[in-house]
Design an enzyme around this catalytic site. Structure first.
Site, mmCIF file in Angstrom:
data_model
loop_
_atom_site.group_PDB
_atom_site.id
_atom_site.type_symbol
_atom_site.label_atom_id
_atom_site.label_comp_id
_atom_site.label_asym_id
_atom_site.label_seq_id
_atom_site.Cartn_x
_atom_site.Cartn_y
_atom_site.Cartn_z
ATOM 1 N N CYS A 16 0.165 0.641 7.642
ATOM 2 C CA CYS A 16 -0.470 1.026 6.386
ATOM 3 C C CYS A 16 -1.852 1.625 6.616
ATOM 4 C CB CYS A 16 -0.575 -0.183 5.456
ATOM 5 S SG CYS A 16 1.029 -0.753 4.844
ATOM 6 N N GLU A 24 0.826 -1.206 0.000
ATOM 7 C CA GLU A 24 0.000 0.000 0.000
ATOM 8 C C GLU A 24 0.861 1.257 0.000
ATOM 9 O OE1 GLU A 24 -0.153 -2.669 1.967
ATOM 10 O OE2 GLU A 24 -2.059 -2.787 3.039
#
Length: 206
Positions: free
Chosen positions: A127, A95
């Site tokens: 994340c 991500e």
């Protein structure tokens, strides 16, 4: 971006995977032969994240792939975990790689409101905080992560982050169980080996 364009994008990535690992090659053939199921609206994007996850494993990294999609459904950024190779970078989860890429290429865009991020595996705490900060409207994952995932434990976040995430959607993608299982199994191909590397680094630094 229509389904055929996503298929062509993923197929091009699969062609570059040349691992000698039997598990990697088996998943390569499975993904190449997978047919999108029209009743599962996120199937093409979930499939592409699984392709990227396999590419990640093939490059010596943890098996997680992610894509960023705009309001029209066009894939505008894609990437995979880069923590272990070509050199160690503790922050480069899948991500993170995708959001970094987009923000560096588009400094004029100050919010990701209206965008969707798809990831092959449920986001970890690090994340998740980054994705909340980015303002991305929707974060959809193909496979849950019972060991390190944070999306299903958002009630444990400090009040600030829970408040900021109030306008965002974090949930499982609308994809088949087959693609969800693929996200998990691809991640597991080299997860134990890479975890041992991480443990050794932590031990040496203590």
């Amino acid at each position: 971006m229509d389904i055929q364009e996503i298929r062509e994008l993923g197929s091009g990535l699969l062609e570059k995977i040349g691992s000698r690992d039997e598990k990697v090659m088996n998943w390569k053939h499975w993904l190449a032969g997978y047919s999108f199921q029209p009743e599962y609206l996120d199937d093409p994007y979930a499939w592409l994240t699984d392709v990227l996850a396999l590419k990640s494993v093939d490059s010596g990294n943890y098996g997680v792939g992610s894509v960023l999609v705009d309001a029209e459904g066009k894939v505008i950024a894609l990437g995979h975990n880069l923590v272990y190779s070509p050199y160690f970078r503790s922050d480069l989860h899948g991500e993170m790689v995708v959001v970094n890429q987009f923000e560096e290429e588009h400094p004029e865009i100050t919010t990701l409101e209206g965008y969707t991020l798809y990831t092959s595996l449920e986001s970890c705490p690090m994340c998740l905080i980054r994705l909340i900060s980015s303002g991305i409207n929707r974060v959809l994952y193909a496979a849950a992560d019972s060991i390190a995932g944070m999306t299903n434990s958002m009630d444990l976040l400090p009040p600030l982050w829970k408040d900021l995430s109030g306008r965002q959607v974090f949930s499982r993608a609308r994809c088949t169980e087959e693609l969800s299982n693929a996200g998990t199994e691809i991640m597991l191909i080299n997860a134990e080996e890479l975890l041992e590397i991480l443990k050794k680094r932590a031990k040496h630094s203590s």
